[in-house]
Design a protein around this motif. Structure first.
Motif, PDB file in Angstrom:
ATOM      1  N   VAL A 289       0.959  -0.988  -0.243  1.00  0.00           N
ATOM      2  CA  VAL A 289      -0.057   0.034   0.124  1.00  0.00           C
ATOM      3  C   VAL A 289       0.887   0.884   0.054  1.00  0.00           C
ATOM      4  O   VAL A 289       1.729   1.528   0.451  1.00  0.00           O
ATOM      5  CB  VAL A 289      -0.322   0.267   0.800  1.00  0.00           C
ATOM      6  N   ILE A 290       0.824   2.082  -1.071  1.00  0.00           N
ATOM      7  CA  ILE A 290       0.982   3.652  -1.245  1.00  0.00           C
ATOM      8  C   ILE A 290       0.490   4.840  -1.040  1.00  0.00           C
ATOM      9  O   ILE A 290      -0.414   4.780  -1.642  1.00  0.00           O
ATOM     10  CB  ILE A 290       2.153   3.166  -2.565  1.00  0.00           C
ATOM     11  N   CYS A 291       1.155   5.540  -0.243  1.00  0.00           N
ATOM     12  CA  CYS A 291       0.050   6.442   0.359  1.00  0.00           C
ATOM     13  C   CYS A 291       0.041   8.245  -0.227  1.00  0.00           C
ATOM     14  O   CYS A 291       1.105   8.472   0.229  1.00  0.00           O
ATOM     15  CB  CYS A 291      -0.472   6.652   2.288  1.00  0.00           C
ATOM     16  N   GLY A 292       0.741   8.423  -1.223  1.00  0.00           N
ATOM     17  CA  GLY A 292       1.041  10.332  -1.366  1.00  0.00           C
ATOM     18  C   GLY A 292       0.831   9.379  -3.088  1.00  0.00           C
ATOM     19  O   GLY A 292       1.565   8.714  -4.235  1.00  0.00           O
ATOM     20  N   GLU A 293       1.009  11.080  -4.038  1.00  0.00           N
ATOM     21  CA  GLU A 293       0.197  10.904  -5.391  1.00  0.00           C
ATOM     22  C   GLU A 293       1.341  11.705  -5.795  1.00  0.00           C
ATOM     23  O   GLU A 293       1.266  12.958  -5.269  1.00  0.00           O
ATOM     24  CB  GLU A 293      -0.810  11.111  -5.884  1.00  0.00           C
ATOM     25  N   ASN A 294       2.340  11.265  -6.279  1.00  0.00           N
ATOM     26  CA  ASN A 294       3.479  12.237  -6.709  1.00  0.00           C
ATOM     27  C   ASN A 294       4.642  11.134  -7.373  1.00  0.00           C
ATOM     28  O   ASN A 294       4.370  10.045  -7.945  1.00  0.00           O
ATOM     29  CB  ASN A 294       4.354  13.189  -5.744  1.00  0.00           C
ATOM     30  N   LEU A 295       5.238  11.750  -8.160  1.00  0.00           N
ATOM     31  CA  LEU A 295       6.238  11.221  -8.954  1.00  0.00           C
ATOM     32  C   LEU A 295       6.941   9.808  -8.720  1.00  0.00           C
ATOM     33  O   LEU A 295       7.041   9.140  -8.856  1.00  0.00           O
ATOM     34  CB  LEU A 295       7.065  12.058 -10.064  1.00  0.00           C
TER      35      LEU A 295
ATOM     36  N   ILE B 170      -1.036  -4.163  -5.682  1.00  0.00           N
ATOM     37  CA  ILE B 170      -0.430  -2.607  -5.270  1.00  0.00           C
ATOM     38  C   ILE B 170      -1.578  -2.303  -5.034  1.00  0.00           C
ATOM     39  O   ILE B 170      -1.899  -1.587  -6.304  1.00  0.00           O
ATOM     40  CB  ILE B 170       0.760  -2.268  -6.183  1.00  0.00           C
ATOM     41  N   VAL B 171      -1.496  -1.217  -3.739  1.00  0.00           N
ATOM     42  CA  VAL B 171      -2.977  -0.034  -3.729  1.00  0.00           C
ATOM     43  C   VAL B 171      -2.374   0.612  -3.658  1.00  0.00           C
ATOM     44  O   VAL B 171      -1.371   1.427  -2.441  1.00  0.00           O
ATOM     45  CB  VAL B 171      -2.983  -0.260  -2.631  1.00  0.00           C
ATOM     46  N   VAL B 172      -3.022   1.714  -4.295  1.00  0.00           N
ATOM     47  CA  VAL B 172      -2.255   3.288  -4.554  1.00  0.00           C
ATOM     48  C   VAL B 172      -3.314   3.958  -3.445  1.00  0.00           C
ATOM     49  O   VAL B 172      -4.243   4.359  -4.186  1.00  0.00           O
ATOM     50  CB  VAL B 172      -2.037   4.177  -5.502  1.00  0.00           C
ATOM     51  N   VAL B 173      -3.258   5.296  -2.519  1.00  0.00           N
ATOM     52  CA  VAL B 173      -4.045   6.294  -2.259  1.00  0.00           C
ATOM     53  C   VAL B 173      -4.248   7.292  -2.370  1.00  0.00           C
ATOM     54  O   VAL B 173      -2.829   7.524  -2.244  1.00  0.00           O
ATOM     55  CB  VAL B 173      -3.992   5.750  -0.348  1.00  0.00           C
ATOM     56  N   VAL B 174      -5.011   7.824  -3.064  1.00  0.00           N
ATOM     57  CA  VAL B 174      -4.854   9.524  -3.507  1.00  0.00           C
ATOM     58  C   VAL B 174      -5.812  10.129  -2.685  1.00  0.00           C
ATOM     59  O   VAL B 174      -6.618   9.498  -2.594  1.00  0.00           O
ATOM     60  CB  VAL B 174      -4.725   9.369  -5.243  1.00  0.00           C
ATOM     61  N   ALA B 175      -5.429  10.800  -2.616  1.00  0.00           N
ATOM     62  CA  ALA B 175      -6.560  12.347  -2.668  1.00  0.00           C
ATOM     63  C   ALA B 175      -7.725  12.888  -3.550  1.00  0.00           C
ATOM     64  O   ALA B 175      -8.436  13.071  -3.167  1.00  0.00           O
ATOM     65  CB  ALA B 175      -5.886  13.596  -2.078  1.00  0.00           C
ATOM     66  N   ASP B 176      -6.816  13.210  -4.537  1.00  0.00           N
ATOM     67  CA  ASP B 176      -7.942  12.994  -5.606  1.00  0.00           C
ATOM     68  C   ASP B 176      -7.460  12.142  -7.183  1.00  0.00           C
ATOM     69  O   ASP B 176      -6.720  12.779  -7.018  1.00  0.00           O
ATOM     70  CB  ASP B 176      -7.904  14.536  -6.398  1.00  0.00           C
ATOM     71  N   ARG B 177      -8.648  11.644  -7.466  1.00  0.00           N
ATOM     72  CA  ARG B 177      -8.494  10.897  -8.604  1.00  0.00           C
ATOM     73  C   ARG B 177      -7.877  11.388  -9.697  1.00  0.00           C
ATOM     74  O   ARG B 177      -7.317  10.872 -11.144  1.00  0.00           O
ATOM     75  CB  ARG B 177      -9.655   9.810  -9.500  1.00  0.00           C
TER      76      ARG B 177
ATOM     77  N   GLY C  94      -6.795  12.175   2.793  1.00  0.00           N
ATOM     78  CA  GLY C  94      -6.929  11.150   2.291  1.00  0.00           C
ATOM     79  C   GLY C  94      -6.141  10.606   2.859  1.00  0.00           C
ATOM     80  O   GLY C  94      -5.587   8.731   2.689  1.00  0.00           O
ATOM     81  N   ASP C  95      -6.002  10.073   4.312  1.00  0.00           N
ATOM     82  CA  ASP C  95      -5.871   9.922   5.803  1.00  0.00           C
ATOM     83  C   ASP C  95      -6.527   9.368   6.486  1.00  0.00           C
ATOM     84  O   ASP C  95      -6.477   8.594   8.058  1.00  0.00           O
ATOM     85  CB  ASP C  95      -4.522  10.010   6.604  1.00  0.00           C
ATOM     86  N   ASP C  96      -7.597   9.126   6.145  1.00  0.00           N
ATOM     87  CA  ASP C  96      -9.050   8.692   7.457  1.00  0.00           C
ATOM     88  C   ASP C  96      -9.052   7.085   7.073  1.00  0.00           C
ATOM     89  O   ASP C  96      -8.433   6.474   6.674  1.00  0.00           O
ATOM     90  CB  ASP C  96     -10.181   9.087   6.793  1.00  0.00           C
ATOM     91  N   ASP C  97      -9.452   6.237   8.568  1.00  0.00           N
ATOM     92  CA  ASP C  97      -9.160   5.314   8.714  1.00  0.00           C
ATOM     93  C   ASP C  97     -10.124   4.279   7.825  1.00  0.00           C
ATOM     94  O   ASP C  97      -9.234   4.023   7.335  1.00  0.00           O
ATOM     95  CB  ASP C  97      -9.351   4.853  10.594  1.00  0.00           C
ATOM     96  N   ARG C  98     -10.945   4.579   7.509  1.00  0.00           N
ATOM     97  CA  ARG C  98     -11.578   3.504   6.617  1.00  0.00           C
ATOM     98  C   ARG C  98     -11.557   3.761   4.795  1.00  0.00           C
ATOM     99  O   ARG C  98     -11.205   2.676   4.648  1.00  0.00           O
ATOM    100  CB  ARG C  98     -13.220   4.412   6.093  1.00  0.00           C
ATOM    101  N   THR C  99     -10.372   4.406   4.314  1.00  0.00           N
ATOM    102  CA  THR C  99      -9.725   4.557   3.584  1.00  0.00           C
ATOM    103  C   THR C  99      -9.025   3.489   3.538  1.00  0.00           C
ATOM    104  O   THR C  99      -8.166   2.907   2.892  1.00  0.00           O
ATOM    105  CB  THR C  99      -9.517   5.843   2.983  1.00  0.00           C
ATOM    106  N   LEU C 100      -7.761   4.104   5.033  1.00  0.00           N
ATOM    107  CA  LEU C 100      -6.965   3.205   4.510  1.00  0.00           C
ATOM    108  C   LEU C 100      -7.095   1.089   5.288  1.00  0.00           C
ATOM    109  O   LEU C 100      -6.517   0.441   4.927  1.00  0.00           O
ATOM    110  CB  LEU C 100      -6.077   3.662   6.648  1.00  0.00           C
ATOM    111  N   LEU C 101      -8.348   1.525   6.101  1.00  0.00           N
ATOM    112  CA  LEU C 101      -8.667   0.006   5.775  1.00  0.00           C
ATOM    113  C   LEU C 101      -9.422  -0.538   4.545  1.00  0.00           C
ATOM    114  O   LEU C 101      -9.433  -1.471   3.765  1.00  0.00           O
ATOM    115  CB  LEU C 101      -9.771  -0.554   6.665  1.00  0.00           C
TER     116      LEU C 101
END
Length: 587
Positions: free
Chosen positions: A22-28, A47-54, A77-84
């Protein structure tokens, strides 16, 4: 695109547990980590990528990679529901790579509350804070992108004549030319210039039996071996000492100061010759009179001959005119540069490195250069930036202004610089600064930070420059940390990177009982050491015996390409079933 709520995967059809990262953050950097993970045996890896805005800049390219699931987490992009929903519970590892340190720390604490056993890889710029964070996050590995990438830029700026040192378990490794070290200290060859690799550069990790390397990793067994004078004849050490003295003297001289000093010296020589020939004085007396007259301390003597009086008057008048000029030029050279904060610092004028852009990466580069004793000047557009102030506090002269303007680069001494490193956050600014530097000095070595790989390759070919992407250099380190590998150092070789890493043999690894030599692969992997045992009692065997059988818990010190490191991590993993060349019984 898959959004929050998708179920995480568990096992493949073959029954092998699926690795989930799981990767949290959207950048290069996120995109580069995804690419690195896919290169490292991507089959069976989720691979799961968590982003704030699609709609983010890199989301489409991230999602296009096979086996990647994107989860949108709202503004924070950091609430518990999103991470779960992203599957952090039971994940192989979680990477937190947002640009903001506080955001990454906050997410790390949230993930730890959800699953205290999950392995964390946290991106932080503040390394001192990182050391403390590791104390409250026992499963975390803290990495700094700028600290990881800076050595690559520094190595390209100063050339291979300055060595890179890596310290591990109380020992020091040195990266140098083969002729600079004893053959008995060489652990492995890094690159050979006699053959060309697939990327067009030197052949990496060559087979020493058929193609001895020109660039090697050696073991420094004593303090003396760590210095640049290791294994050199006394005459060469003296010559190098004189060369450094000459470089320092030249670095204090501007062209105007050099010309004024030369004029004064020529006046002294001319006066000495004139007194000795036309005046009939001995050589000692002629030198004595020339020194006094050049300094304006002449004593009138009406009884002297006409020739002597003419010479004395001429030398005195010209000397009085030149000495104030020398004084003025000295003062000008000391205060010519606008520096940030604190007392005025002497500006190096020759054989220094000009670093354009004092952001996170630029600041690491100037401090690393300073630690290595290389003269450096920073260039920053604004005075009130944190990087400019930090560089000034570290004793680095900082020139304020737009680095794309010739006047600013001349103020930084680009005319006599050994290299220019442009590492602002804007590719166009870096490229324009490099072109301007080449107009000031055609032979200056140029190292650029360019994000676009295609642009970087074309720039290298067209203007004989060296390009680097910070994320390109740092991503393999993050990917290796996610896959249980601890990267100890990055070793730049041309545009390519070799990684020195520590890899643990897992309990279910097929490597157990096999010799170390099985992992060695020409052009990809070299095993240079094995830690046997755990904790402070661990013993580092270096180099390891090729026929020594591997055991569960052995920690391997390897030098490898990105792909080679991925192969080693896969073979040593407790979750992998990989066929080994030459060992069909383990397929």
């Amino acid at each position: 695109m898959t959004t929050a709520g998708a179920a995480p995967s568990g096992r493949t059809r073959s029954g092998t547990r699926t690795e989930r990262f799981v990767i949290c953050g959207e950048n290069l950097l996120t995109l580069r980590i995804v690419e690195a993970l896919r290169r490292q045996r991507g089959d069976g890896t989720e691979i799961v990528v968590v982003v704030a805005d699609r709609r983010g800049r890199y989301v489409d390219r991230i999602e296009a990679a096979p086996g990647v699931r994107v989860v949108e987490g709202g503004p924070a992009g950091d609430d518990d529901r999103t991470l779960l929903a992203a599957g952090v519970r039971g994940a192989t590892a979680v990477a937190l790579v947002d640009r903001e340190d506080v955001t990454n720390i906050h997410r790390a604490l949230r993930v730890q509350e959800i699953d205290p056993s999950v392995r964390l890889v946290v991106r932080l710029f503040n390394t001192r804070l990182g050391a403390r964070i590791e104390g409250i996050l026992p499963t975390a590995t803290v990495l700094s992108v700028s600290e990881t990438a800076a050595p690559s830029f520094v190595a390209q700026a100063i050339g291979r004549t300055t060595r890179q040192h890596v310290r591990l378990a109380g020992r020091t490794f040195v990266v140098a030319g083969r002729r600079e070290v004893d053959d008995g200290t060489v652990l492995c060859g890094l690159a050979a210039n006699s053959q060309t690799g697939a990327a067009g550069g030197p052949r990496l990790l060559p087979d020493e039996d058929t193609d001895p390397a020109d660039y090697v990793l050696a073991l420094a067994v004593s303090r003396a071996q760590v210095t640049d004078q290791l294994h050199r004849p006394r005459t060469e050490r003296v010559r190098n000492l004189l060369d450094r003295v000459v470089v320092r003297v030249r670095g204090t001289l501007t062209r105007r100061l050099a010309r004024a000093t030369l004029a004064l010296f020529l006046l002294f020589v001319a006066g000495t010759v004139a007194f000795a020939t036309a005046g009939g004085y001995s050589l000692g007396d002629a030198i004595y009179l020339a020194v006094l007259d050049s300094a304006g301390a002449a004593q009138p003597d009406t009884s002297a001959s006409v020739a002597v009086r003419v010479i004395q008057a001429f030398v005195t008048v010209v000397g009085i005119a030149i000495i104030p000029l020398v004084t003025a030029v000295v003062v000008e050279s000391a205060v010519s540069a606008r520096t940030v904060g604190g007392p005025v610092r002497r500006m190096p004028r020759r054989d220094h490195v000009v670093v354009v852009g004092l952001g996170n990466v630029g600041l690491r580069i100037v401090t690393t250069l300073r630690e290595r004793g290389v003269p450096v000047v920073g260039v920053e557009r604004e005075e009130d930036t944190a990087g400019a102030a930090a560089a000034a506090r570290a004793g680095v002269p900082v020139v304020l202004g737009d680095a794309t303007r010739e006047r600013v680069l001349r103020e930084a001494g680009a005319e006599e610089a050994r290299a220019l490193v442009a590492v602002t956050s804007d590719d166009a600014t870096n490229l324009q600064a490099a072109l301007t530097a080449r107009s000031v000095q055609r032979a200056v070595r140029v190292v650029l930070r360019l994000r676009d790989d295609d642009l970087a390759a074309r720039v290298e070919r067209s203007m004989d420059a060296i390009s680097r992407s910070v994320s390109y250099v740092a991503a393999p380190v993050f990917a290796a940390a996610l896959r249980d590998g601890q990267v100890l150092a990055t070793i730049p070789v041309g545009r390519r990177i070799l990684l020195m890493a520590e890899v643990t043999v897992g309990r279910a690894s097929l490597m157990t009982g096999l010799p170390v030599a099985v992992l060695t692969e020409a052009g990809q992997v070299r095993v240079v050491g094995v830690f046997r045992g755990a904790g402070p009692e661990a013993v580092l065997e270096m180099p390891p015996r090729p026929r020594r059988a591997l055991k569960v818990g052995d920690r391997l010190v390897v030098v490898a390409t990105r792909g080679g490191l991925g192969t080693v991590l896969e073979r040593c993993s407790a979750r992998s079933v990989v066929a080994l060349p030459g060992h069909p019984e383990h397929a």
